[in-house]
Design an enzyme around this catalytic site. Sequence first.
Site, mmCIF file in Angstrom:
data_model
loop_
_atom_site.group_PDB
_atom_site.id
_atom_site.type_symbol
_atom_site.label_atom_id
_atom_site.label_comp_id
_atom_site.label_asym_id
_atom_site.label_seq_id
_atom_site.Cartn_x
_atom_site.Cartn_y
_atom_site.Cartn_z
ATOM 1 N N TYR A 56 74.231 59.629 18.961
ATOM 2 C CA TYR A 56 73.525 60.548 18.080
ATOM 3 C C TYR A 56 74.501 61.608 17.552
ATOM 4 C CZ TYR A 56 69.546 58.505 20.602
ATOM 5 O OH TYR A 56 68.644 57.653 21.185
ATOM 6 N N PRO A 203 57.907 55.650 20.523
ATOM 7 C CA PRO A 203 56.621 55.548 21.210
ATOM 8 C C PRO A 203 55.406 55.619 20.295
ATOM 9 C CG PRO A 203 57.513 57.745 21.476
ATOM 10 C CD PRO A 203 58.580 56.936 20.790
ATOM 11 N N GLY A 206 53.515 52.294 13.711
ATOM 12 C CA GLY A 206 52.405 51.826 12.897
ATOM 13 C C GLY A 206 52.071 50.380 13.173
ATOM 14 N N THR A 208 48.864 47.091 11.939
ATOM 15 C CA THR A 208 48.063 46.540 10.856
ATOM 16 C C THR A 208 46.980 47.531 10.447
ATOM 17 O OG1 THR A 208 46.483 45.542 12.385
ATOM 18 C CG2 THR A 208 48.429 44.232 11.804
ATOM 19 N N PRO A 209 46.405 47.380 9.251
ATOM 20 C CA PRO A 209 45.321 48.282 8.837
ATOM 21 C C PRO A 209 44.167 48.308 9.838
ATOM 22 C CG PRO A 209 46.142 47.062 6.950
ATOM 23 C CD PRO A 209 46.825 46.476 8.155
#
Length: 279
Positions: A56, A203, A206, A208-209
């Site tokens: 990072y 964690p 997204g 599926t709808p």
Amino acid sequence: MTSTTFRIGGDLDVRRLGFGAMRLRAGPGPAREESLHVARRAVELGVTLIDTAHMYGWGANEELLAEALHPYADGLLIATKVGIARSAEPDGWRHDARPDALRGQVEHALRRLRVERIELLQLHRIDPRVPLAEQLGALRELQAEGKVARIGLSEVTVAELGRAREIIDVAAVQNRYSLLDREHEPVLAACEAAGIAFLPWRPVAGGTPGASAVLAGVASELGATPAQVSLAWLLHRSPVILPIPGTARKEHLEENVAAAGLELTPAQLDRLDRLSGQA
């Protein structure tokens, strides 16, 4: 009632909902000042587990955390990761878990974090070009020298975890996992059986709808956000799960930390559990 703490390696107590520092911006200017405020606010809110890595910002993230938080509060664990190096390849990085490279990154981390010992050091990725025994042997040597207290792994399979446990005591595993992304369910099960901390990265993900609609429905019932419900589900899912959501915004941080106070009903948990095939 879910437990709010976990003992990493059997002896290091942390609050289960941690903070991932990857998104903190370390460059000069207002963004850096905001990052310093976010890191300090995390500790003010009671976070005792912060995750960073050599990768990072190639050390800049570790330096940022030290600037924000050193001298560290009692009980604060800053975990870091080694085994990835900068490169000219398209992704900008490559595996590098050669013993000398690992030792060098650990020495840099000690200096950047301003500590004499890293309480939890994770191998960011197993290097396919280096024998596993050499990679883990190098970390075990650093542990014997007192520079590392506990060793963890990241992005491993059940088989890799098993082989690693023949060489070292594995205190933690950090794999991608969320309510809507359960590919590493077998690894979680192996960690739970062995009492190994499981730190899911990404964690909140997204789906599926249809899955998103169910998640939104539960969130509405609780007066919470879908992200908060996702984090609360992780805390309910297994006592060894220590989520490390990341953000560069103080408001988002406060929202994430508040998720630890959400209690899901058995019916809500059942609806969320059944989303595993809809991610």
